[in-house]
Structures are given as structure tokens and as C-alpha cells.
Design an enzyme around this catalytic site. Structure first.
Site, PDB file in Angstrom:
ATOM      1  N   HIS A 159       1.064  -1.111  -0.080  1.00 10.66           N
ATOM      2  CA  HIS A 159       0.074  -0.018   0.153  1.00 10.66           C
ATOM      3  C   HIS A 159       0.908   1.113   0.201  1.00 10.66           C
ATOM      4  CE1 HIS A 159      -4.031   2.093   1.659  1.00 10.66           C
ATOM      5  NE2 HIS A 159      -3.137   2.918   1.271  1.00 10.66           N
ATOM      6  N   HIS A 178       1.488   5.246  -2.017  1.00 11.82           N
ATOM      7  CA  HIS A 178       0.786   6.359  -2.856  1.00 11.82           C
ATOM      8  C   HIS A 178       2.107   6.943  -3.438  1.00 11.82           C
ATOM      9  CE1 HIS A 178      -3.279   6.389  -1.235  1.00 11.82           C
ATOM     10  NE2 HIS A 178      -2.694   5.660  -0.352  1.00 11.82           N
ATOM     11  N   LYS A 191       2.054  10.703  -4.400  1.00 10.92           N
ATOM     12  CA  LYS A 191       1.938  11.524  -3.485  1.00 10.92           C
ATOM     13  C   LYS A 191       3.225  12.042  -2.602  1.00 10.92           C
ATOM     14  CE  LYS A 191      -2.976  11.491  -2.356  1.00 10.92           C
ATOM     15  NZ  LYS A 191      -3.601  10.458  -2.543  1.00 10.92           N
ATOM     16  N   HIS A 235      -9.569   1.890   0.366  1.00  4.56           N
ATOM     17  CA  HIS A 235      -9.309   2.821   1.761  1.00  4.56           C
ATOM     18  C   HIS A 235     -10.703   2.816   2.622  1.00  4.56           C
ATOM     19  CE1 HIS A 235      -5.870   4.099  -0.681  1.00  4.56           C
ATOM     20  NE2 HIS A 235      -5.301   4.713   0.708  1.00  4.56           N
ATOM     21  N   GLU A 249      -9.973   5.280   7.647  1.00  3.67           N
ATOM     22  CA  GLU A 249      -8.998   6.009   7.987  1.00  3.67           C
ATOM     23  C   GLU A 249      -9.245   7.230   8.858  1.00  3.67           C
ATOM     24  OE1 GLU A 249      -6.943   7.109   4.725  1.00  3.67           O
ATOM     25  OE2 GLU A 249      -4.992   7.629   5.609  1.00  3.67           O
TER      26      GLU A 249
HETATM   27 ZN    ZN Z   1      -3.586   4.792   1.528  1.00  2.71          ZN
END
Ligand code: ZN
Length: 302
Positions: A88, A90, A93, A238, A241
Site C-alpha cells: 500500500h 501512494h 503523493k 481505503h 482511516e
Molecule cells: Zn492510502
């Protein structure tokens, strides 16, 4: 001993490697019996043509000198692990702190900052540079497979998918790279989501989204499952969270999976709010997760 940083032989030994015994399949009793109280064994590992061909209790521990015809590299009791799988990430980002620092370190600021950063900077050149750096770092630390979520709503989708495909091709011999779409679940209700799902299927991706509690969550999940089923796609979502115990999107995903009799693979990431819920709620959710055969990647909040 050979230079530890340059391996040029088809056959060599890695000497004095500390290996967690839990990672060995049916270890030889001599090896299993030599473990430390931390569950480590000190081994000499023979490698031929890139494959492990022999494990022995380290020669030093056997009281031998361990002279071998093949080159040997002394790991000096350093740890030896299989390559890592990063389930997992990103990558789109990453590496933005210098220009968009989240100085208050809150979740809300993180989301606002990354949205502003993406609007301002995320062209193909910027994404390529940052994602490639992320791959280089992962590779240097021993990672062999990565699944990255990619923000794929609106015009960003095509830019990010083009860059992803280029890098997946360029890194194919070193890292197995997968992507999952990251969209807000209300986006799944739009015609654009249909086109995105087609594109994800065409490129060999996974469909996913960011689930938030809201009155339409079941319809949104139904739509996402329908898009996935029609194209034979796996799902990666997701969920929860948050530290808010009333967040139960993981349970809604499990119920949707059972409702749709979904046979693809489902992974749910984060699942933080379980830690804040009453034990009865946790057990109910986890029973459904088990029934729905959902894989979990537990993660803190971003
Ligand atoms: Zn994430």
C-alpha cells in the site's frame, strides 16, 4: 572474503547471515536447533544463478573455517530477508514535502495540501520524477513488488496512468508494479467512473476508492462492485482511516462483497477505527471480513 558490494559469480556464498527461522520452510533440525532466543539462525547461504541452493549453520558456529571454492561474502551477522512486498503506497503523493509541507501534521491538512499540490504541479514530468525516485528508494531497500494507489479522478487520470505505464515498463525487470485507482466513492456514481473502470481494465489495474460513511455508502459500493464484476477487476479500498468509532466502512464493504457474491480479490487498507470501537462491533465486522475473504493492510492515518 570477496568484496561484499560486487558479486560477479554465478555461484557464491553469503556467510554469517542472520535469518529469522520463521521465514524458513521445514528447516533442517540442525538449523532450527541453532536458533537464538530471538528466533534467529546464523547461516551460510549458497546462491547459484540467482537462487538459494543450500543453507548451512554458519561455518564459524560449526567450528570450521568454511573454505569454499566459490566466492564468499561475509555479512557479519547482518540480517538477510526475502525481498519486501509493499502492499500500500501512494507513489504519486511522495516527495512533495519541500514544496507542500504539512507543518500542522493533521489528516485534514494532508488532504488539502495534496489536493492543492496536485492541481498546481502534477504534470507528466513532475509525476515521473517523483514516482521514479520512490521506485529507486524502494529498490535500494530491497523491495520487489509494489502496489500504489493513484489519484485518478478528472483530468489527472490520463496523465498519471501514462506515467505509471511508462515506469512499470521501465522497471519491469526489477520491481513488479501494480496500481489501484483512488477515487472518492461518490465519483463511482458518475459516468466518468465507467470510463475509468474501462481504462483500469485495459491497463491491468485494480479498482479502488476512498470510502467514507454517508447515507449513500451502500449504493456507492454496489456501483463499485458492479463496475469491478463486469470487468473481472479486483478491488482495493481505503476504509475507516479515522479514529472515529462510528466509521464502519469496512463492514459495509464486507456486506457488499457478500451481497454481490464477489469472487475477485478484495483488499482493505487502514481500518484504523476498529481500534476505537467496542469489542462486539469489532468482532461483528471481523466475522464479516472473514466470510467475505477480504485481505487487510492495517495502516495508521496518513
Ligand atoms: Zn492510502
Amino acid at each position: 572474503m570477496a568484496d561484499r558490494y560486487s558479486i560477479h559469480s554465478d555461484r557464491y556464498w553469503l556467510k554469517n547471515a542472520h535469518v529469522p527461522v520463521a521465514l524458513l520452510v521445514n528447516p533442517d533440525p540442525r538449523i532450527a536447533g541453532s536458533q537464538t532466543r530471538e528466533g534467529l539462525v546464523c547461516l551460510d547461504v549458497e546462491v547459484q544463478f540467482g537462487k538459494i541452493t543450500q543453507l548451512r549453520v554458519a561455518a564459524k558456529n560449526r567450528g570450521e573455517t568454511g573454505s569454499e571454492s566459490a566466492p564468499a561474502y561475509d555479512l557479519q551477522r547482518g540480517m538477510l530477508f526475502p525481498c519486501f512486498v509493499d502492499m500500500h503506497t501512494h507513489l504519486d503523493k511522495g516527495q512533495v514535502w519541500e514544496r507542500s509541507p504539512n507543518t500542522y501534521s493533521t489528516f485534514e491538512d494532508a488532504l488539502n495540501l495534496i489536493n492543492a499540490d496536485s492541481e498546481k504541479y502534477w504534470d507528466a514530468e513532475d509525476l515521473y520524477r517523483r514516482i521514479e525516485f520512490g521506485l529507486k528508494c524502494s529498490y535500494a531497500h530491497g523491495t520487489k513488488a509494489i502496489r500504489t494507489h493513484l489519484d485518478l479522478f478528472g483530468k489527472q487520470a490520463e496523465i498519471s496512468l501514462e506515467v505509471f505505464q511508462t515506469l512499470r515498463r521501465e522497471w519491469a525487470d526489477r520491481i513488479t508494479l501494480q496500481f489501484a485507482s483512488l477515487i472518492p466513492l461518490d465519483y463511482a456514481m458518475t459516468p466518468a467512473a465507467e470510463r475509468l473502470a474501462d481504462r483500469v481494465a485495459e491497463i491491468g489495474g485494480i479498482i479502488g476508492g476512498f470510502a467514507l460513511m454517508n447515507p449513500e455508502i451502500d449504493q456507492q459500493l454496489d456501483r463499485l462492485f458492479t463496475l469491478a464484476k463486469a470487468r473481472g477487476l479486483d478491488l482495493d479500498l481505503h476504509t475507516d482511516e479515522s479514529g472515529d468509532p462510528s466509521e464502519m466502512t469496512l463492514r459495509h464493504v464486507a456486506l457488499a462483497a457478500l451481497r454481490h457474491e464477489f469472487t475477485g480479490q478484495i483488499v482493505c487498507g487502514h481500518c484504523c477505527s476498529l481500534a476505537a470501537q467496542a469489542i462486539e462491533d469489532v468482532i461483528t465486522t471481523l466475522d464479516l471480513v472473514k466470510q467475505a475473504n477480504i485481505g487487510i493492510v492495517s495502516l495508521p492515518m496518513c
